[in-house]
Design an enzyme around this catalytic site. Structure first.
Site, PDB file in Angstrom:
ATOM      1  N   GLU A 280      -1.760 -10.924   3.207  1.00  0.00           N
ATOM      2  CA  GLU A 280      -1.126 -10.089   4.261  1.00  0.00           C
ATOM      3  C   GLU A 280      -1.051 -10.860   5.731  1.00  0.00           C
ATOM      4  O   GLU A 280      -0.690 -10.911   6.261  1.00  0.00           O
ATOM      5  CB  GLU A 280      -2.108  -8.855   4.633  1.00  0.00           C
ATOM      6  CG  GLU A 280      -1.528  -7.392   3.339  1.00  0.00           C
ATOM      7  CD  GLU A 280      -2.374  -6.930   2.963  1.00  0.00           C
ATOM      8  OE1 GLU A 280      -1.912  -5.404   2.101  1.00  0.00           O
ATOM      9  OE2 GLU A 280      -3.343  -6.428   3.346  1.00  0.00           O
TER      10      GLU A 280
ATOM     11  N   GLY B  95       0.599  -1.338   6.437  1.00  0.00           N
ATOM     12  CA  GLY B  95      -0.899  -0.344   6.872  1.00  0.00           C
ATOM     13  C   GLY B  95      -2.374  -1.121   7.298  1.00  0.00           C
ATOM     14  O   GLY B  95      -2.779  -1.657   7.043  1.00  0.00           O
ATOM     15  N   ALA B  96      -3.565  -0.144   7.553  1.00  0.00           N
ATOM     16  CA  ALA B  96      -4.306  -0.262   7.204  1.00  0.00           C
ATOM     17  C   ALA B  96      -5.482   0.709   6.645  1.00  0.00           C
ATOM     18  O   ALA B  96      -5.290   1.520   6.872  1.00  0.00           O
ATOM     19  CB  ALA B  96      -5.076  -0.633   8.829  1.00  0.00           C
ATOM     20  N   ASP B  97      -6.515   0.261   6.032  1.00  0.00           N
ATOM     21  CA  ASP B  97      -8.166   0.923   5.528  1.00  0.00           C
ATOM     22  C   ASP B  97      -8.646   1.633   7.102  1.00  0.00           C
ATOM     23  O   ASP B  97      -9.038   3.078   6.585  1.00  0.00           O
ATOM     24  CB  ASP B  97      -8.819   0.350   4.765  1.00  0.00           C
ATOM     25  CG  ASP B  97      -7.524  -0.559   3.681  1.00  0.00           C
ATOM     26  OD1 ASP B  97      -6.925   0.583   2.966  1.00  0.00           O
ATOM     27  OD2 ASP B  97      -7.662  -1.709   3.444  1.00  0.00           O
TER      28      ASP B  97
ATOM     29  N   GLY C 190       0.881  -1.104   0.348  1.00  0.00           N
ATOM     30  CA  GLY C 190      -0.051  -0.013  -0.271  1.00  0.00           C
ATOM     31  C   GLY C 190       0.577   1.428  -0.143  1.00  0.00           C
ATOM     32  O   GLY C 190       1.645   1.095   0.378  1.00  0.00           O
ATOM     33  N   SER C 191       0.233   2.569  -0.164  1.00  0.00           N
ATOM     34  CA  SER C 191       0.595   3.673  -0.287  1.00  0.00           C
ATOM     35  C   SER C 191       1.449   3.914   0.807  1.00  0.00           C
ATOM     36  O   SER C 191       2.642   4.418   0.996  1.00  0.00           O
ATOM     37  CB  SER C 191      -0.337   4.870   0.105  1.00  0.00           C
ATOM     38  OG  SER C 191      -0.999   4.894   0.511  1.00  0.00           O
TER      39      SER C 191
ATOM     40  N   LYS D 218      -8.672  -4.336   6.637  1.00  0.00           N
ATOM     41  CA  LYS D 218      -7.300  -4.234   5.177  1.00  0.00           C
ATOM     42  C   LYS D 218      -8.021  -5.043   3.810  1.00  0.00           C
ATOM     43  O   LYS D 218      -9.077  -4.652   3.965  1.00  0.00           O
ATOM     44  CB  LYS D 218      -5.934  -4.944   5.844  1.00  0.00           C
ATOM     45  CG  LYS D 218      -5.548  -4.406   7.539  1.00  0.00           C
ATOM     46  CD  LYS D 218      -4.518  -4.928   7.633  1.00  0.00           C
ATOM     47  CE  LYS D 218      -3.119  -5.509   6.795  1.00  0.00           C
ATOM     48  NZ  LYS D 218      -2.842  -4.194   5.666  1.00  0.00           N
ATOM     49  N   GLY D 219      -7.124  -4.107   2.700  1.00  0.00           N
ATOM     50  CA  GLY D 219      -7.355  -5.198   1.614  1.00  0.00           C
ATOM     51  C   GLY D 219      -8.035  -4.219   0.471  1.00  0.00           C
ATOM     52  O   GLY D 219      -8.668  -4.547  -0.444  1.00  0.00           O
ATOM     53  N   GLY D 220      -7.899  -3.163   0.910  1.00  0.00           N
ATOM     54  CA  GLY D 220      -8.454  -2.141   0.051  1.00  0.00           C
ATOM     55  C   GLY D 220      -7.352  -2.080  -1.335  1.00  0.00           C
ATOM     56  O   GLY D 220      -7.961  -2.491  -2.272  1.00  0.00           O
TER      57      GLY D 220
END
Length: 218
Positions: A103, A82-84, A29-30, A94-96
């Site tokens: 993960e 990271g996390a959404d 992720g970003s 998570k999982g966007g």
């Protein structure tokens, strides 16, 4: 400070948890991309990394970091991801980025899960961000019907195939007051590979990027 600058602050702050000579679990992720940039400064000092996605693997290899297969390591000291969304109990959605299954596997073998986020990801109740569910393609319609029974509004993520060759259903309208119970319920549906609820395996350390810099909660 922009949102990306807050992500960068969190990503670089996670470097303090990286031990010399270790194999590091790396998410996707970003925000994680900033951590990977930071990890690149230690490429000569670490043994390598276990990566949760093809995208992260490519970025790590470009920085000269050796990639280990998950099956080659019995355990990891840390997993950085990271996390959404994340709540006060350090349970996460998570999982966007569609890498939720890998993960979850890498998180499971890590002694310490370090979650790096910007301040927008903290919530009182999980579920405003759509909950991703990785599904074997032939079970998509069946799983969707079961998710409706659980009170969700599943939406097929068009054009997305996971690194494992599966599809994603994003579930809207869930106010997740009991994340562990819902994680068990969804994972029990035949055809579900895994759900993007990280409740049973939550974060051990949360690093939040703020306008004042990185805030660490251990």
């Amino acid at each position: 400070m922009t949102q990306d600058e807050m992500k960068k602050a969190a990503g670089w702050a996670a470097l303090k948890y990286v031990e010399k000579g270790s194999i590091v679990g790396v998410g996707t992720g970003s925000t994680v991309n900033h951590f990977i940039d930071a990890l690149g400064t230690m490429s000569e000092e670490i043994k390598g990394a276990v990566s949760s996605s093809v995208a992260s693997t490519e970025k790590l290899e470009a920085l000269g970091i050796k990639i280990f297969d998950c099956n080659e390591v019995a355990s990891l000291d840390i997993y950085v991801d990271g996390a959404d969304e994340i709540n006060a109990d350090r349970e996460m959605i998570k999982g966007g980025g569609a890498a939720l299954t890998r993960e979850k596997i890498v998180a499971a073998i890590a002694d310490k899960f370090i979650c790096i986020v910007d301040g927008t990801k903290a919530v009182d109740v999980l579920g405003t961000f759509p909950l991703p569910v990785e599904v074997i393609p032939m079970a998509r319609s069946y799983v969707a019907r079961q998710l409706v029974k659980l009170g969700g509004d599943p939406c097929y993520r068009e054009g997305v195939i996971t690194d494992n060759g599966n599809v994603i259903l994003d579930v809207y309208g869930m106010k997740i007051t009991n994340p562990k119970q819902l994680e068990d319920q969804i994972n029990g549906i035949p055809g579900v590979v895994t759900v993007g609820l990280f409740a049973h395996r939550g974060a051990d350390v949360v690093i939040t990027g703020t306008p004042e810099g990185a805030k660490i909660e251990e």
